[in-house]
Design an enzyme around this catalytic site. Sequence first.
Site, short mmCIF file in Angstrom:
data_model
loop_
_atom_site.label_atom_id
_atom_site.label_comp_id
_atom_site.label_asym_id
_atom_site.label_seq_id
_atom_site.Cartn_x
_atom_site.Cartn_y
_atom_site.Cartn_z
N GLY A 106 79.10 2.50 61.71
CA GLY A 106 78.96 1.87 60.40
C GLY A 106 77.63 1.16 60.29
N ASP A 107 77.68 -0.13 59.94
CA ASP A 107 76.45 -0.93 59.82
C ASP A 107 76.33 -1.91 60.97
OD1 ASP A 107 78.71 -2.30 58.86
OD2 ASP A 107 77.47 -3.69 57.70
N GLU A 108 76.91 -1.58 62.11
CA GLU A 108 76.88 -2.45 63.28
C GLU A 108 76.00 -1.86 64.37
OE1 GLU A 108 81.34 -4.45 62.95
OE2 GLU A 108 81.03 -2.71 64.24
#
Length: 281
Positions: free
Chosen positions: A196-198
């Site tokens: 994801g955005d991690e």
Amino acid sequence: MKKIQTGQLLKGPRSVDSLTQVLGQSERVKDIVEECADDLSSVNAGLKRELLGGNVSPGVENALEKSEGVESKVQDASEALSSVNTELKEEVKERKVLDAQLATVTTQANEARHASLHDPLTGLPNRALFNDRLEHGLAVAKRNGVHLAVMFLDLDNFKMINDSYGHDVGDLVLQIIAGRLKETTRDEDTVCRHGGDEFLYILMEIESEQDLVIVAEKIIRAVQVPCDIGVRDISISLIINPSIGISIFPKDGTTSEALLDVADKAMYRAKQNKYGYSFSS
């Protein structure tokens, strides 16, 4: 008669270049043998003329017979060499094909290995490679008695970008951010896309928390540089804010699971406090 130096012909498995060199040597040997056969043929023709003319010594006829026998053997050797060279040429062709196939398979294997250890969107190491490097880093840190840090980075409100502009815009933002994170990473450190955005960081041989503060602030500044996006009919400039949680070996844990858990919780604290980064306590 010329002395034939064959060298080391067909001694064990050889590369294409080596086989080509052997083929060249064998061709030269064949040329010498053929030249010798021609010389013998000329000598024998001369001896036959002498016999036909009469008045020759008794041993000439015997010498001619032996010389013709040698000529026949030399010609047989030339034909055998020609056959060997034909086989060598075929071997060179086959080896070239095999080498090309091996190169293709090797390239495909390397590409497959790279793909299995890297995120396809950003090109960063994936979680599998991160875990491997973290385990290795912990082993080095334990052995040398040095500190190691893990950073857990999340992009604030990233879901709104996907919802508002589409996943293609979100993917472009992730690629831009990933490039910036890679630029801020030292050679001995690792940054990966967790999903994801991690993103996750491993920072080796950290001297103090202040060193980590400097790194975290540098990462935040790099991420916050506006992302200029132009796709479809969209032309926008987005400012992304990251939240970073930090854990330190051995203070916050001595295993990868413990360090990741502490960094994850610290990241959520940073997100709640809107401070940018946070330590375990």
